[in-house]
Design a protein around this motif. Structure first.
Motif, PDB file in Angstrom:
ATOM      1  N   ALA A 213       0.881  -1.167   0.000  1.00 49.02           N
ATOM      2  CA  ALA A 213       0.000   0.000   0.000  1.00 49.02           C
ATOM      3  C   ALA A 213       0.917   1.214   0.000  1.00 49.02           C
ATOM      4  CB  ALA A 213      -0.883   0.002   1.232  1.00 49.02           C
ATOM      5  N   PRO A 214       0.841   2.035  -1.033  1.00 47.17           N
ATOM      6  CA  PRO A 214       1.776   3.168  -1.097  1.00 47.17           C
ATOM      7  C   PRO A 214       1.467   4.223  -0.040  1.00 47.17           C
ATOM      8  CG  PRO A 214       0.202   3.275  -2.900  1.00 47.17           C
ATOM      9  CD  PRO A 214      -0.045   1.986  -2.200  1.00 47.17           C
ATOM     10  N   ASN A 215       2.505   4.872   0.419  1.00 45.76           N
ATOM     11  CA  ASN A 215       2.324   5.963   1.373  1.00 45.76           C
ATOM     12  C   ASN A 215       1.567   7.102   0.699  1.00 45.76           C
ATOM     13  OD1 ASN A 215       3.687   4.673   3.376  1.00 45.76           O
ATOM     14  ND2 ASN A 215       5.624   5.728   3.009  1.00 45.76           N
ATOM     15  N   THR A 216       0.587   7.614   1.413  1.00 42.01           N
ATOM     16  CA  THR A 216      -0.329   8.572   0.805  1.00 42.01           C
ATOM     17  C   THR A 216      -0.593   9.747   1.725  1.00 42.01           C
ATOM     18  OG1 THR A 216      -1.407   6.723  -0.286  1.00 42.01           O
ATOM     19  CG2 THR A 216      -2.615   8.769  -0.243  1.00 42.01           C
ATOM     20  N   ASP A 217      -0.636  10.920   1.136  1.00 42.58           N
ATOM     21  CA  ASP A 217      -1.086  12.112   1.854  1.00 42.58           C
ATOM     22  C   ASP A 217      -2.409  12.549   1.248  1.00 42.58           C
ATOM     23  OD1 ASP A 217       1.247  12.110   3.224  1.00 42.58           O
ATOM     24  OD2 ASP A 217       2.079  13.922   2.340  1.00 42.58           O
TER      25      ASP A 217
ATOM     26  N   TYR B 299      -1.566  12.749  -2.672  1.00 41.25           N
ATOM     27  CA  TYR B 299      -0.195  12.527  -3.133  1.00 41.25           C
ATOM     28  C   TYR B 299       0.191  11.113  -2.748  1.00 41.25           C
ATOM     29  CZ  TYR B 299       0.096  17.584  -3.573  1.00 41.25           C
ATOM     30  OH  TYR B 299      -0.129  18.879  -3.933  1.00 41.25           O
TER      31      TYR B 299
ATOM     32  N   ASP C  47       3.292   8.154  -3.045  1.00 40.25           N
ATOM     33  CA  ASP C  47       4.667   7.801  -3.403  1.00 40.25           C
ATOM     34  C   ASP C  47       4.660   6.521  -4.233  1.00 40.25           C
ATOM     35  OD1 ASP C  47       5.873   9.891  -2.198  1.00 40.25           O
ATOM     36  OD2 ASP C  47       6.498   8.813  -0.396  1.00 40.25           O
TER      37      ASP C  47
ATOM     38  N   PRO D  30       7.489   5.206  -6.297  1.00 45.45           N
ATOM     39  CA  PRO D  30       8.801   5.188  -6.953  1.00 45.45           C
ATOM     40  C   PRO D  30       8.933   3.991  -7.881  1.00 45.45           C
ATOM     41  CG  PRO D  30       9.013   4.527  -4.671  1.00 45.45           C
ATOM     42  CD  PRO D  30       7.602   4.975  -4.850  1.00 45.45           C
ATOM     43  N   GLY D  31       9.488   4.234  -9.041  1.00 46.50           N
ATOM     44  CA  GLY D  31       9.724   3.148  -9.986  1.00 46.50           C
ATOM     45  C   GLY D  31       8.545   2.829 -10.887  1.00 46.50           C
ATOM     46  N   VAL D  32       7.428   3.517 -10.694  1.00 45.93           N
ATOM     47  CA  VAL D  32       6.251   3.263 -11.524  1.00 45.93           C
ATOM     48  C   VAL D  32       6.260   4.251 -12.689  1.00 45.93           C
ATOM     49  CG1 VAL D  32       3.736   3.200 -11.593  1.00 45.93           C
ATOM     50  CG2 VAL D  32       4.928   2.473  -9.540  1.00 45.93           C
TER      51      VAL D  32
ATOM     52  N   TYR E 195       1.794  -1.728  -6.324  1.00 45.59           N
ATOM     53  CA  TYR E 195       1.168  -0.824  -5.375  1.00 45.59           C
ATOM     54  C   TYR E 195      -0.334  -0.803  -5.630  1.00 45.59           C
ATOM     55  CZ  TYR E 195       5.796   1.161  -4.499  1.00 45.59           C
ATOM     56  OH  TYR E 195       7.101   1.344  -4.154  1.00 45.59           O
TER      57      TYR E 195
ATOM     58  N   LYS F 221       8.119  12.546 -10.996  1.00 44.31           N
ATOM     59  CA  LYS F 221       9.211  12.178 -10.097  1.00 44.31           C
ATOM     60  C   LYS F 221       8.815  11.050  -9.139  1.00 44.31           C
ATOM     61  CE  LYS F 221       9.649  16.572  -8.929  1.00 44.31           C
ATOM     62  NZ  LYS F 221      10.097  17.696  -8.114  1.00 44.31           N
ATOM     63  N   GLY F 222       8.014  10.146  -9.632  1.00 48.18           N
ATOM     64  CA  GLY F 222       7.635   9.020  -8.783  1.00 48.18           C
ATOM     65  C   GLY F 222       6.533   9.321  -7.784  1.00 48.18           C
ATOM     66  N   VAL F 223       5.912  10.480  -7.917  1.00 48.50           N
ATOM     67  CA  VAL F 223       4.801  10.828  -7.032  1.00 48.50           C
ATOM     68  C   VAL F 223       3.567  11.073  -7.888  1.00 48.50           C
ATOM     69  CG1 VAL F 223       3.918  12.470  -5.336  1.00 48.50           C
ATOM     70  CG2 VAL F 223       6.319  11.873  -5.332  1.00 48.50           C
TER      71      VAL F 223
ATOM     72  N   ARG G 243      -4.681  12.849   6.070  1.00 51.29           N
ATOM     73  CA  ARG G 243      -3.881  11.652   6.228  1.00 51.29           C
ATOM     74  C   ARG G 243      -2.474  12.018   5.804  1.00 51.29           C
ATOM     75  NH1 ARG G 243      -4.347   5.888   5.974  1.00 51.29           N
ATOM     76  NH2 ARG G 243      -6.535   5.934   6.466  1.00 51.29           N
TER      77      ARG G 243
ATOM     78  N   GLU H 126       1.127  10.089   5.440  1.00 52.84           N
ATOM     79  CA  GLU H 126       1.948   8.891   5.609  1.00 52.84           C
ATOM     80  C   GLU H 126       3.305   9.049   4.955  1.00 52.84           C
ATOM     81  OE1 GLU H 126      -1.874   5.895   5.159  1.00 52.84           O
ATOM     82  OE2 GLU H 126      -0.396   6.066   3.566  1.00 52.84           O
TER      83      GLU H 126
ATOM     84  N   ASN I 147      11.817   8.624 -12.300  1.00 55.89           N
ATOM     85  CA  ASN I 147      10.619   8.087 -11.648  1.00 55.89           C
ATOM     86  C   ASN I 147      10.788   7.936 -10.132  1.00 55.89           C
ATOM     87  OD1 ASN I 147       9.203   7.878 -14.009  1.00 55.89           O
ATOM     88  ND2 ASN I 147       9.653   5.717 -14.308  1.00 55.89           N
TER      89      ASN I 147
END
Lengths: 122, 137
Positions: free
Chosen positions: A17-21, A32, A34, A36-38, A78, A99-101, B85, B87, B114
């Motif tokens: 589960a990706p870190n999320t804001d 937002y 994260d 990375p690599g996607v 993810y 940038k991966g975000v 939220r 994280e 990326n």
């Protein structure tokens, strides 16, 4: 048959589960994530009624003939689901991957926006 | 409102995840133990350091090579707004990677794609394995 194959493929990737804001601003919600690599081609955003599902696969560049000294991450999948309410204007959801975000902008519907009420003095 | 219900009623996925735990590649030793996560690999000529640093430009990062170690430094800034939220990690981070091989500091390359940072550290000629021919008498 095809289903079986795809299932096999996905199950080999560890799932995260990706870190999320989630941030609310005056004009709407910003998510937002994260990832990375996607790359853009490996990212999928589905909106079904109230369910928003974001899934992406991260593949890291492979190198030939190397010794692994220390590994902390690898290829992965993810997945994350969100439920969005009626005040979000579905037609104008915007997504950008940079940038991966992943940045998702969920604008508030016109009726839900805060409005300044002018007071008329007599 | 945006609500993230995934943890509550996504039972099938939770079960999937439970079983996935068994199949996790055991080469991944300590995911998320420190930030940013790095992979270190080497071949005969180079050492490769990869790091997951999403949302940052290479100019915001400070990559310092000293005698025997590589330091990755940076600062992830928070956005303004009303957080529902949070994280994603925020703040100053630093990661030190010890290198036990001499590195040719002038030829170190770093790039970002990326959200992945890739640093290539070429080994100096002394550090490369050499074939020693044995002369038989």
């Amino acid at each position: 048959m095809t289903q079986e194959v795809t299932k096999k493929e996905t199950s080999t990737l560890p799932r995260f589960a990706p870190n999320t804001d989630i941030i609310e601003r005056e004009n709407g919600f910003y998510i937002y994530m994260d990832l990375p690599g996607v790359s853009k081609d490996n990212l999928k955003i589905d909106l079904k009624e109230n369910e928003l599902q974001i899934s992406g696969k991260a593949f890291y560049p492979k190198r030939e003939n190397v010794n692994n000294i220390h590994l902390e991450f690898g290829d992965g999948e993810y997945v994350r689901n969100f439920t969005i309410s009626d005040i979000v204007d579905r037609q104008n959801i915007k997504a950008t991957l940079k940038k991966g975000v992943l940045e998702l902008f969920l604008p508030k519907a016109e009726k839900a926006r805060p409005r300044k009420i002018e007071i008329q003095a007599e | 409102m945006v609500i993230d219900f995934s943890a509550f009623y996504d039972l099938p996925r939770q079960i999937d995840r439970f079983f996935d735990e068994f199949w996790k590649p055991n080469v991944i030793s300590q995911r998320r133990a420190s930030y940013p996560p790095v992979n270190i690999t080497e071949d005969q000529t180079n050492i490769y350091v990869d790091a997951e640093i999403p949302g940052m430009d290479i100019d915001d990062l400070e990559i310092i090579l000293t005698e025997g170690s590589l330091v990755i430094k940076g600062n992830r800034k928070a956005d303004n707004g009303n957080y529902y939220r949070q994280e994603r990690p925020v703040g100053v981070f630093q990661r030190i990677i010890n290198l036990n091989v001499p590195i040719d500091a002038d030829k170190v390359k770093a790039k970002m794609k990326n959200g992945l940072l890739e640093i290539v550290l070429p080994k100096t000629d002394e550090a490369k394995p050499k074939k020693i021919s044995i002369e038989a008498e």
